[in-house]
Scaffold this motif. Structure first.
Motif, PDB file in Angstrom:
ATOM      1  N   PHE A 404       0.857  -1.194   0.000  1.00  0.00           N
ATOM      2  CA  PHE A 404       0.000   0.000   0.000  1.00  0.00           C
ATOM      3  C   PHE A 404       0.895   1.247   0.000  1.00  0.00           C
ATOM      4  O   PHE A 404       1.135   1.870   1.034  1.00  0.00           O
ATOM      5  CB  PHE A 404      -0.906   0.015   1.232  1.00  0.00           C
ATOM      6  N   PRO A 405       1.416   1.592  -1.167  1.00  0.00           N
ATOM      7  CA  PRO A 405       2.359   2.714  -1.246  1.00  0.00           C
ATOM      8  C   PRO A 405       1.722   4.070  -0.945  1.00  0.00           C
ATOM      9  O   PRO A 405       2.422   4.997  -0.549  1.00  0.00           O
ATOM     10  CB  PRO A 405       2.863   2.655  -2.686  1.00  0.00           C
ATOM     11  N   SER A 406       0.414   4.214  -1.113  1.00  0.00           N
ATOM     12  CA  SER A 406      -0.243   5.504  -0.891  1.00  0.00           C
ATOM     13  C   SER A 406      -1.368   5.344   0.121  1.00  0.00           C
ATOM     14  O   SER A 406      -1.962   4.280   0.260  1.00  0.00           O
ATOM     15  CB  SER A 406      -0.798   6.066  -2.208  1.00  0.00           C
ATOM     16  N   PHE A 407      -1.677   6.445   0.806  1.00  0.00           N
ATOM     17  CA  PHE A 407      -2.727   6.417   1.830  1.00  0.00           C
ATOM     18  C   PHE A 407      -4.118   6.616   1.233  1.00  0.00           C
ATOM     19  O   PHE A 407      -5.106   6.208   1.833  1.00  0.00           O
ATOM     20  CB  PHE A 407      -2.463   7.517   2.870  1.00  0.00           C
ATOM     21  N   GLN A 408      -4.199   7.307   0.096  1.00  0.00           N
ATOM     22  CA  GLN A 408      -5.490   7.540  -0.578  1.00  0.00           C
ATOM     23  C   GLN A 408      -6.503   8.154   0.396  1.00  0.00           C
ATOM     24  O   GLN A 408      -7.619   7.646   0.564  1.00  0.00           O
ATOM     25  CB  GLN A 408      -6.026   6.235  -1.172  1.00  0.00           C
ATOM     26  N   ALA A 411      -9.021  13.406   2.972  1.00  0.00           N
ATOM     27  CA  ALA A 411      -8.758  14.578   3.806  1.00  0.00           C
ATOM     28  C   ALA A 411      -7.624  15.425   3.223  1.00  0.00           C
ATOM     29  O   ALA A 411      -7.673  16.665   3.280  1.00  0.00           O
ATOM     30  CB  ALA A 411      -8.402  14.132   5.211  1.00  0.00           C
ATOM     31  N   THR A 412      -6.616  14.807   2.644  1.00  0.00           N
ATOM     32  CA  THR A 412      -5.506  15.575   2.080  1.00  0.00           C
ATOM     33  C   THR A 412      -5.952  16.334   0.826  1.00  0.00           C
ATOM     34  O   THR A 412      -5.495  17.453   0.570  1.00  0.00           O
ATOM     35  CB  THR A 412      -4.329  14.658   1.730  1.00  0.00           C
ATOM     36  N   ALA A 413      -6.859  15.737   0.058  1.00  0.00           N
ATOM     37  CA  ALA A 413      -7.398  16.436  -1.116  1.00  0.00           C
ATOM     38  C   ALA A 413      -8.199  17.666  -0.674  1.00  0.00           C
ATOM     39  O   ALA A 413      -8.162  18.714  -1.328  1.00  0.00           O
ATOM     40  CB  ALA A 413      -8.272  15.486  -1.936  1.00  0.00           C
ATOM     41  N   LYS A 414      -8.880  17.539   0.437  1.00  0.00           N
ATOM     42  CA  LYS A 414      -9.649  18.660   0.992  1.00  0.00           C
ATOM     43  C   LYS A 414      -8.712  19.816   1.393  1.00  0.00           C
ATOM     44  O   LYS A 414      -9.043  20.990   1.170  1.00  0.00           O
ATOM     45  CB  LYS A 414     -10.442  18.161   2.203  1.00  0.00           C
ATOM     46  N   TYR A 415      -7.550  19.509   1.954  1.00  0.00           N
ATOM     47  CA  TYR A 415      -6.611  20.545   2.360  1.00  0.00           C
ATOM     48  C   TYR A 415      -6.059  21.291   1.144  1.00  0.00           C
ATOM     49  O   TYR A 415      -5.853  22.508   1.169  1.00  0.00           O
ATOM     50  CB  TYR A 415      -5.455  19.916   3.156  1.00  0.00           C
ATOM     51  N   ILE A 416      -5.817  20.564   0.073  1.00  0.00           N
ATOM     52  CA  ILE A 416      -5.338  21.198  -1.154  1.00  0.00           C
ATOM     53  C   ILE A 416      -6.359  22.219  -1.650  1.00  0.00           C
ATOM     54  O   ILE A 416      -5.992  23.348  -2.029  1.00  0.00           O
ATOM     55  CB  ILE A 416      -5.047  20.138  -2.228  1.00  0.00           C
ATOM     56  N   ASP A 417      -7.611  21.832  -1.601  1.00  0.00           N
ATOM     57  CA  ASP A 417      -8.670  22.722  -2.110  1.00  0.00           C
ATOM     58  C   ASP A 417      -8.880  23.929  -1.190  1.00  0.00           C
ATOM     59  O   ASP A 417      -9.040  25.055  -1.675  1.00  0.00           O
ATOM     60  CB  ASP A 417      -9.995  21.956  -2.259  1.00  0.00           C
ATOM     61  N   LYS A 418      -8.875  23.720   0.134  1.00  0.00           N
ATOM     62  CA  LYS A 418      -9.223  24.788   1.082  1.00  0.00           C
ATOM     63  C   LYS A 418      -8.071  25.749   1.364  1.00  0.00           C
ATOM     64  O   LYS A 418      -8.307  26.942   1.607  1.00  0.00           O
ATOM     65  CB  LYS A 418      -9.686  24.189   2.408  1.00  0.00           C
ATOM     66  N   VAL A 419      -6.852  25.269   1.308  1.00  0.00           N
ATOM     67  CA  VAL A 419      -5.710  26.085   1.759  1.00  0.00           C
ATOM     68  C   VAL A 419      -4.719  26.364   0.627  1.00  0.00           C
ATOM     69  O   VAL A 419      -4.448  27.525   0.290  1.00  0.00           O
ATOM     70  CB  VAL A 419      -4.991  25.405   2.931  1.00  0.00           C
ATOM     71  N   ILE A 420      -4.185  25.309   0.039  1.00  0.00           N
ATOM     72  CA  ILE A 420      -3.094  25.505  -0.911  1.00  0.00           C
ATOM     73  C   ILE A 420      -3.559  26.286  -2.139  1.00  0.00           C
ATOM     74  O   ILE A 420      -2.886  27.228  -2.595  1.00  0.00           O
ATOM     75  CB  ILE A 420      -2.502  24.142  -1.308  1.00  0.00           C
ATOM     76  N   LYS A 421      -4.693  25.916  -2.684  1.00  0.00           N
ATOM     77  CA  LYS A 421      -5.173  26.577  -3.901  1.00  0.00           C
ATOM     78  C   LYS A 421      -5.548  28.037  -3.659  1.00  0.00           C
ATOM     79  O   LYS A 421      -5.449  28.865  -4.576  1.00  0.00           O
ATOM     80  CB  LYS A 421      -6.370  25.825  -4.487  1.00  0.00           C
ATOM     81  N   THR A 422      -5.939  28.375  -2.451  1.00  0.00           N
ATOM     82  CA  THR A 422      -6.323  29.751  -2.159  1.00  0.00           C
ATOM     83  C   THR A 422      -5.155  30.620  -1.708  1.00  0.00           C
ATOM     84  O   THR A 422      -5.197  31.848  -1.865  1.00  0.00           O
ATOM     85  CB  THR A 422      -7.405  29.793  -1.071  1.00  0.00           C
ATOM     86  N   GLU A 423      -4.096  30.023  -1.163  1.00  0.00           N
ATOM     87  CA  GLU A 423      -2.997  30.802  -0.577  1.00  0.00           C
ATOM     88  C   GLU A 423      -1.680  30.705  -1.336  1.00  0.00           C
ATOM     89  O   GLU A 423      -0.750  31.464  -1.038  1.00  0.00           O
ATOM     90  CB  GLU A 423      -2.760  30.350   0.874  1.00  0.00           C
ATOM     91  N   ALA A 424      -1.564  29.807  -2.288  1.00  0.00           N
ATOM     92  CA  ALA A 424      -0.321  29.702  -3.061  1.00  0.00           C
ATOM     93  C   ALA A 424      -0.128  30.966  -3.880  1.00  0.00           C
ATOM     94  O   ALA A 424      -1.061  31.450  -4.545  1.00  0.00           O
ATOM     95  CB  ALA A 424      -0.358  28.477  -3.956  1.00  0.00           C
ATOM     96  N   ASP A 425       1.062  31.529  -3.853  1.00  0.00           N
ATOM     97  CA  ASP A 425       1.326  32.792  -4.536  1.00  0.00           C
ATOM     98  C   ASP A 425       1.577  32.618  -6.030  1.00  0.00           C
ATOM     99  O   ASP A 425       1.255  33.505  -6.828  1.00  0.00           O
ATOM    100  CB  ASP A 425       2.547  33.480  -3.901  1.00  0.00           C
ATOM    101  N   TYR A 437       1.009  17.043  -1.110  1.00  0.00           N
ATOM    102  CA  TYR A 437      -0.130  16.688  -0.254  1.00  0.00           C
ATOM    103  C   TYR A 437      -1.115  15.721  -0.925  1.00  0.00           C
ATOM    104  O   TYR A 437      -2.092  15.320  -0.288  1.00  0.00           O
ATOM    105  CB  TYR A 437      -0.876  17.962   0.164  1.00  0.00           C
ATOM    106  N   ASP A 438      -0.855  15.332  -2.147  1.00  0.00           N
ATOM    107  CA  ASP A 438      -1.760  14.419  -2.856  1.00  0.00           C
ATOM    108  C   ASP A 438      -1.423  12.976  -2.483  1.00  0.00           C
ATOM    109  O   ASP A 438      -0.492  12.382  -3.015  1.00  0.00           O
ATOM    110  CB  ASP A 438      -1.623  14.639  -4.366  1.00  0.00           C
ATOM    111  N   THR A 439      -2.185  12.387  -1.557  1.00  0.00           N
ATOM    112  CA  THR A 439      -1.892  11.029  -1.085  1.00  0.00           C
ATOM    113  C   THR A 439      -2.447   9.945  -2.005  1.00  0.00           C
ATOM    114  O   THR A 439      -2.252   8.759  -1.732  1.00  0.00           O
ATOM    115  CB  THR A 439      -2.475  10.823   0.322  1.00  0.00           C
ATOM    116  N   TYR A 440      -3.093  10.354  -3.100  1.00  0.00           N
ATOM    117  CA  TYR A 440      -3.528   9.357  -4.092  1.00  0.00           C
ATOM    118  C   TYR A 440      -2.401   9.088  -5.091  1.00  0.00           C
ATOM    119  O   TYR A 440      -2.254   7.961  -5.584  1.00  0.00           O
ATOM    120  CB  TYR A 440      -4.785   9.834  -4.833  1.00  0.00           C
ATOM    121  N   ASN A 441      -1.624  10.104  -5.384  1.00  0.00           N
ATOM    122  CA  ASN A 441      -0.573   9.971  -6.391  1.00  0.00           C
ATOM    123  C   ASN A 441       0.833   9.987  -5.793  1.00  0.00           C
ATOM    124  O   ASN A 441       1.791   9.685  -6.509  1.00  0.00           O
ATOM    125  CB  ASN A 441      -0.688  11.093  -7.429  1.00  0.00           C
ATOM    126  N   SER A 442       0.955  10.347  -4.530  1.00  0.00           N
ATOM    127  CA  SER A 442       2.275  10.389  -3.881  1.00  0.00           C
ATOM    128  C   SER A 442       2.399   9.252  -2.878  1.00  0.00           C
ATOM    129  O   SER A 442       1.398   8.774  -2.328  1.00  0.00           O
ATOM    130  CB  SER A 442       2.487  11.730  -3.174  1.00  0.00           C
TER     131      SER A 442
END
Length: 501
Positions: A404-408, A411-425, A437-442
C-alpha cells in the motif's frame, strides 16, 4: 768508587713512609754480593713478621728506589706526610723461589751494573731465611656510580601555578557573569516585542517575578527581586500591562508603579481540526490581531522544547500547521501576533506531555509524523470512538508500503482545495505543494499536517486499535463507519455507505 763520585750520587727515594732500618757496619766487606745483601737489609729489615701485617704505605708504581753498594748511609730525607689512606690488610705467603722470580722481573740494572732498582711489588716484599710475606696491592676501589637523584617535584611552583590559573579563571567567570547580569538588567540584546499580560489583584513581588519570567520579560528572577527591593515604587498596580523584554529592569519597575487602564479582551473557541488559515481569519475577525501578522509570527521558531522534535516538515505549506492546540482562549483586543503565538505555544507544551513523547518514540515515529497522522484521523473519523480504528488503518498501510504505497486519503485532497489553492502565490508553488499533499498519487504521508488535531486524535495515533484493516469508508448521512481487510470487502462497504452503486 771515589768519595767524590759517591757524593755526586743522590739517593732516589719515593714517597714511602717507613722507618729507616738499622744497617750493621760491614766496612770490610768487599764482595758485590755482600753489598747487595746489605742493600736488601736496608730496604727489607729482618722483622721476622710471618703472619704479621706489614704497615707499609702504598705507592705509585712509577716511583723508584735505588739501592747503593756503598756502606755509606743514605741521608735522611724528610718524607711528606702521606694522605690518610690505609693499605689493604690482606696478605699472601710466597716461597723464596717465587720472590726471586718477582725480583728478577722487577729489578733493572743500569750500565755500570752497580745499582739495582726495585719497582712494583718487589720493593714491598719482606725477605729473610725463613718466610716471605707480601701484602697485596691496595687497589683503589672503583668509584661508585652516583645514583641519579630523583628530581623532587616542586610542589610549591606547581601549586602556585594552579593557584594563579584558578584566580584568572574565577576572575574571568566573574567578569563574564557581571557582563551578563549587566546586559540582562539593561535589556541589551533582548527582543522589542510588545507582550501583554495581566497582573492579578494581591500579587506579591515573587508572583510578579514569576509572571515576568513566564512572559519572557526577564530571565533572572533573583536579580529582578533585588532590583525591585532597592527601587520599589510606592504602589504596584494590578491589571493588564504591556512590556518589552528590551525595556530593562528599571523601566519595568516604573511601569509596575504606573496606573493603567484595563484592556478589553475577547474569548474565542477554536474547534478541533481547524486550519491555521482559519485561525488567522478568526483572530482578525475578532479584532485581536491581523491575520498576516499571526501567520508570520506563528510559523517562526520561538525556542520551545517540543519545537526541537519537529524535524521533517520543510516541505509543509505552513511550517507550524497542526501545532495550534484547539481550545478556548481569551485574547486582548488589538494584541500582537507574537503574544498569540506565545500563549498558544505554552498551551500546546502543557498538553503534549512527556508520557506522550515516550509513546511516540516507542513507535519509532517523529513528532511531525504523529501530528500529520492525527490531523488525517481528525478529518476522516466520524466520531471519537472510530478514531483508534481509523488510526490503525493508516498505520497498517504505513508499515506495509510495498503493498500500500499511498494512503489515498480524501482529507488531504480537501486541504489542497481549502488552503493551498487559495494561498499559493505562484503556479509553481501550487504545483509543488499539491504534489506534496496528494496522497492518491504520492507515496507515504503528506508533506505536513493538514489541520490542528485535538487530544483524541493524537492519542488515537499513539494508542491505535490492534486491527488488520487496510480500508474504511463513512456514510456521510448517518455517520456510520465501515472497515475492511481486503479490497473486495471495501467495495461492498462502499455500497453500504451509499458511496457506490
Amino acid at each position: 768508587m771515589s768519595d767524590t763520585e759517591k757524593k755526586d750520587i743522590k739517593p732516589e727515594i719515593s714517597d714511602i713512609s717507613f722507618k729507616k732500618p738499622r744497617v750493621e757496619d760491614k766496612s770490610t766487606a768487599d764482595s758485590k754480593s755482600d753489598v747487595q745483601e746489605t742493600a736488601k737489609q736496608r730496604i727489607f729489615p729482618d722483622l721476622n713478621l710471618k703472619g704479621v701485617k706489614v704497615d707499609i704505605v702504598d705507592e705509585k708504581p712509577s716511583e723508584q728506589v735505588k739501592v747503593f753498594e756503598s756502606e755509606q748511609k743514605a741521608p735522611e730525607v724528610k718524607m711528606p706526610e702521606p694522605a690518610e689512606k690505609k693499605i689493604s690488610q690482606e696478605t699472601r705467603v710466597i716461597s723464596k723461589s717465587q720472590l726471586d722470580d718477582v725480583l728478577k722481573k722487577s729489578a733493572k740494572k743500569d750500565e755500570s751494573d752497580k745499582t739495582r732498582i726495585l719497582t712494583g711489588e718487589a720493593k714491598k716484599a719482606v725477605t729473610d731465611n725463613k718466610t716471605y710475606i707480601m701484602p697485596t696491592e691496595n687497589k683503589r676501589p672503583a668509584p661508585k656510580k652516583k645514583k641519579k637523584q630523583q628530581q623532587s617535584f616542586n610542589y610549591s611552583i606547581f601549586g602556585g601555578f594552579f593557584l594563579a590559573f584558578g584566580v584568572v579563571v574565577v576572575a574571568f567567570i566573574v567578569a563574564l557573569s557581571g557582563i551578563s547580569l549587566g546586559k540582562e538588567y539593561l535589556g541589551i540584546d533582548k527582543p522589542e516585542n510588545d507582550i501583554t499580560f495581566n497582573i492579578p489583584q494581591g500579587s506579591t513581588s515573587a508572583d510578579i517575578a514569576d509572571l515576568l519570567e513566564e512572559n519572557l520579560i526577564i530571565e533572572n528572577k533573583l536579580l529582578f527581586r533585588l532590583a525591585l527591593k532597592l527601587n520599589a515604587p510606592p504602589t504596584i498596580y494590578p491589571g493588564d500591562i504591556t512590556l518589552q523584554p528590551s525595556m530593562g529592569y528599571s523601566a519595568v519597575i516604573q511601569m509596575l508603579g504606573t496606573m493603567r487602564e484595563s484592556y478589553e479582551t475577547t474569548t474565542i473557541s477554536f474547534p478541533e481540526g481547524v486550519t491555521l488559515l482559519e485561525v488567522a481569519q478568526m483572530l482578525e475577525k475578532e479584532n485581536v490581531c491581523k491575520a498576516d501578522d499571526f501567520l508570520f509570527e506563528f510559523n517562526k521558531d520561538q525556542g520551545y522544547d517540543f519545537e526541537k522534535l519537529i524535524t521533517d516538515n520543510d516541505d509543509a505549506f505552513y511550517q507550524m500547521e497542526g501545532y495550534f492546540f484547539p481550545d478556548t482562549y481569551e485574547f486582548y483586543i488589538g494584541d500582537k501576533g507574537y503574544n498569540i503565538t506565545k500563549t498558544v505555544r505554552n498551551h500546546f507544551s502543557q498538553k503534549f506531555t512527556p508520557k506522550m513523547i515516550e509513546k511516540m518514540k516507542k513507535r519509532n515515529l517523529t513528532m511531525n509524523q504523529v501530528i500529520t497522522l492525527a490531523s488525517m484521523v481528525q478529518w476522516e473519523a466520524n466520531s471519537v470512538d472510530d478514531m483508534p480504528k481509523v488510526a490503525s488503518v493508516f498505520l497498517n498501510r504505513w508499515n506495509d508500503q510495498d503493498t500500500f504505497p499511498s494512503f489515498q486519503s480524501d482529507a488531504t485532497a480537501k486541504y489542497i482545495d481549502k488552503v493551498i489553492k487559495t494561498e499559493a502565490d505562484t503556479k509553481a508553488e501550487l504545483e509543488h505543494y499539491t504534489e506534496g499533499y496528494d496522497t492518491y498519487n504520492s507515496r507515504g504521508l503528506p508533506a505536513g499536517p493538514i489541520c490542528n488535531p485535538g487530544l483524541d486524535a493524537i492519542n488515537a495515533v499513539l494508542d491505535p486499535e490492534n486491527t488488520d484493516y487496510y480500508y474504511f469508508c463513512n456514510n456521510l448521512k448517518t455517520g456510520e463507519s465501515f472497515f475492511a481487510k481486503t479490497l473486495d470487502e471495501h467495495e461492498e462497504n462502499l455500497i453500504k455507505a451509499g458511496l457506490k452503486k
